[in-house]
Design a protein around this motif. Structure first.
Motif, PDB file in Angstrom:
ATOM      1  N   GLY A   8      47.541  42.300  38.638  1.00 54.83           N
ATOM      2  CA  GLY A   8      46.708  42.958  39.612  1.00 54.83           C
ATOM      3  C   GLY A   8      47.301  44.270  40.081  1.00 54.83           C
ATOM      4  N   GLY A   9      46.486  45.080  40.740  1.00 48.60           N
ATOM      5  CA  GLY A   9      46.978  46.353  41.219  1.00 48.60           C
ATOM      6  C   GLY A   9      45.885  47.158  41.873  1.00 48.60           C
ATOM      7  N   SER A  10      46.167  48.436  42.040  1.00 46.83           N
ATOM      8  CA  SER A  10      45.222  49.350  42.665  1.00 46.83           C
ATOM      9  C   SER A  10      44.846  50.440  41.681  1.00 46.83           C
ATOM     10  N   VAL A  11      43.563  50.660  41.509  1.00 47.18           N
ATOM     11  CA  VAL A  11      43.073  51.698  40.618  1.00 47.18           C
ATOM     12  C   VAL A  11      41.908  52.415  41.277  1.00 47.18           C
ATOM     13  N   GLY A  14      36.290  53.409  38.036  1.00 51.65           N
ATOM     14  CA  GLY A  14      36.239  53.829  36.644  1.00 51.65           C
ATOM     15  C   GLY A  14      37.475  53.478  35.850  1.00 51.65           C
ATOM     16  N   GLY A  15      38.505  53.039  36.533  1.00 50.18           N
ATOM     17  CA  GLY A  15      39.754  52.698  35.863  1.00 50.18           C
ATOM     18  C   GLY A  15      39.733  51.306  35.263  1.00 50.18           C
ATOM     19  N   SER A  16      40.875  50.910  34.718  1.00 52.76           N
ATOM     20  CA  SER A  16      40.988  49.622  34.035  1.00 52.76           C
ATOM     21  C   SER A  16      42.230  48.872  34.505  1.00 52.76           C
ATOM     22  N   LEU A  17      42.137  47.557  34.418  1.00 52.44           N
ATOM     23  CA  LEU A  17      43.268  46.674  34.664  1.00 52.44           C
ATOM     24  C   LEU A  17      43.181  45.514  33.687  1.00 52.44           C
ATOM     25  N   THR A  89      36.807  44.818  43.905  1.00 49.78           N
ATOM     26  CA  THR A  89      37.977  44.536  44.726  1.00 49.78           C
ATOM     27  C   THR A  89      37.948  43.091  45.198  1.00 49.78           C
ATOM     28  N   ALA A  90      39.016  42.351  44.930  1.00 49.01           N
ATOM     29  CA  ALA A  90      39.072  40.936  45.297  1.00 49.01           C
ATOM     30  C   ALA A  90      40.431  40.372  44.917  1.00 49.01           C
ATOM     31  N   MET A  91      40.658  39.146  45.354  1.00 50.65           N
ATOM     32  CA  MET A  91      41.774  38.365  44.847  1.00 50.65           C
ATOM     33  C   MET A  91      41.262  37.616  43.621  1.00 50.65           C
ATOM     34  N   TYR A  92      41.945  37.746  42.514  1.00 49.80           N
ATOM     35  CA  TYR A  92      41.511  37.123  41.268  1.00 49.80           C
ATOM     36  C   TYR A  92      42.391  35.909  40.961  1.00 49.80           C
ATOM     37  N   TYR A  93      41.740  34.837  40.527  1.00 54.56           N
ATOM     38  CA  TYR A  93      42.424  33.590  40.214  1.00 54.56           C
ATOM     39  C   TYR A  93      42.076  33.137  38.802  1.00 54.56           C
ATOM     40  N   CYS A  94      43.068  32.622  38.085  1.00 56.27           N
ATOM     41  CA  CYS A  94      42.784  31.948  36.829  1.00 56.27           C
ATOM     42  C   CYS A  94      42.766  30.444  37.087  1.00 56.27           C
ATOM     43  N   ALA A  95      42.001  29.739  36.283  1.00 55.21           N
ATOM     44  CA  ALA A  95      41.852  28.313  36.494  1.00 55.21           C
ATOM     45  C   ALA A  95      41.546  27.601  35.180  1.00 55.21           C
ATOM     46  N   ALA A  96      41.820  26.303  35.167  1.00 54.73           N
ATOM     47  CA  ALA A  96      41.561  25.482  33.989  1.00 54.73           C
ATOM     48  C   ALA A  96      40.826  24.216  34.391  1.00 54.73           C
ATOM     49  N   HIS A 111      42.963  23.008  38.085  1.00 59.66           N
ATOM     50  CA  HIS A 111      44.273  23.648  37.983  1.00 59.66           C
ATOM     51  C   HIS A 111      44.063  25.129  38.262  1.00 59.66           C
ATOM     52  N   TRP A 112      44.787  25.625  39.262  1.00 59.88           N
ATOM     53  CA  TRP A 112      44.590  27.006  39.697  1.00 59.88           C
ATOM     54  C   TRP A 112      45.921  27.741  39.753  1.00 59.88           C
ATOM     55  N   GLY A 113      45.868  29.015  39.364  1.00 57.31           N
ATOM     56  CA  GLY A 113      47.017  29.867  39.547  1.00 57.31           C
ATOM     57  C   GLY A 113      46.968  30.524  40.913  1.00 57.31           C
ATOM     58  N   GLN A 114      48.059  31.142  41.296  1.00 58.88           N
ATOM     59  CA  GLN A 114      48.054  31.900  42.539  1.00 58.88           C
ATOM     60  C   GLN A 114      47.208  33.143  42.317  1.00 58.88           C
ATOM     61  N   GLY A 115      46.666  33.693  43.331  1.00 57.52           N
ATOM     62  CA  GLY A 115      45.817  34.861  43.193  1.00 57.52           C
ATOM     63  C   GLY A 115      46.605  36.118  42.899  1.00 57.52           C
ATOM     64  N   THR A 116      45.944  37.047  42.234  1.00 54.58           N
ATOM     65  CA  THR A 116      46.521  38.370  42.030  1.00 54.58           C
ATOM     66  C   THR A 116      45.515  39.387  42.550  1.00 54.58           C
ATOM     67  N   PRO A 117      45.941  40.263  43.458  1.00 49.93           N
ATOM     68  CA  PRO A 117      44.980  41.150  44.120  1.00 49.93           C
ATOM     69  C   PRO A 117      44.655  42.399  43.305  1.00 49.93           C
ATOM     70  N   ASP A 118      43.387  42.739  43.314  1.00 47.14           N
ATOM     71  CA  ASP A 118      42.927  43.965  42.680  1.00 47.14           C
ATOM     72  C   ASP A 118      42.171  44.782  43.706  1.00 47.14           C
ATOM     73  N   THR A 119      42.522  46.061  43.792  1.00 49.91           N
ATOM     74  CA  THR A 119      41.857  46.965  44.716  1.00 49.91           C
ATOM     75  C   THR A 119      41.344  48.158  43.937  1.00 49.91           C
ATOM     76  N   VAL A 120      40.058  48.414  44.075  1.00 49.15           N
ATOM     77  CA  VAL A 120      39.432  49.541  43.390  1.00 49.15           C
ATOM     78  C   VAL A 120      38.923  50.501  44.451  1.00 49.15           C
ATOM     79  N   SER A 121      39.439  51.699  44.453  1.00 48.01           N
ATOM     80  CA  SER A 121      39.036  52.692  45.436  1.00 48.01           C
ATOM     81  C   SER A 121      38.019  53.654  44.844  1.00 48.01           C
ATOM     82  N   SER A 122      37.144  54.130  45.691  1.00 46.47           N
ATOM     83  CA  SER A 122      36.087  55.041  45.212  1.00 46.47           C
ATOM     84  C   SER A 122      36.578  56.470  45.159  1.00 46.47           C
TER      85      SER A 122
END
Length: 122
Positions: A8-11, A14-17, A89-96, A111-122
């Motif tokens: 996760g990160g900040s972009v 129009g960007g990518s992660l 923009t959100a907290m993203y979780y992977c799950a099984a 089964h859930w992973g810890q969240g990874t935050p993504d922030t998208v600014s305009s």
């Protein structure tokens, strides 16, 4: 199964992660995998899922922009996110979820992973 999400990160808009989810203690052929996201005060939303035979499914809001994939040799699930928008923009979780023959409902993901935050600014 144990899951650990990263990437996760900040972009800018129009960007990518690319998110990664390292999975251990499971048999890939026995689990449906998915990515979900959530913002404070809002319901969790299913973003993308991938079946045991590689079939993918996406939320309408990300169709054509996000790609879910998995590398069973590395026991890793990915979510490539392109053309990101502020509403992503959100907290993203992977799950099984154990696979019993049909696409699992969200509550079946146990089964859930810890969240990874993504922030998208305009």
């Amino acid at each position: 199964a144990q899951l650990a999400a990263s990437g996760g990160g900040s972009v800018q808009s129009g960007g990518s992660l690319r998110l990664s989810c390292a999975v251990s203690g499971y048999t890939p052929s026995a689990y449906y995998m998915g990515w979900f996201r959530q913002n404070p005060g809002k319901e969790r939303e299913g973003v993308a899922t991938i079946s045991t035979d590689g079939r993918t499914d996406y939320a309408d809001s990300v169709q054509g922009r996000f790609t879910i994939s998995q590398d069973n040799t590395k026991n890793t699930l990915y979510l490539q996110m392109n053309n990101l928008k502020p509403e992503d923009t959100a907290m993203y979780y992977c799950a099984a979820a154990p696979f019993y023959g049909s696409k699992p409902k969200e509550y079946e993901y146990n089964h859930w992973g810890q969240g990874t935050p993504d922030t998208v600014s305009s």
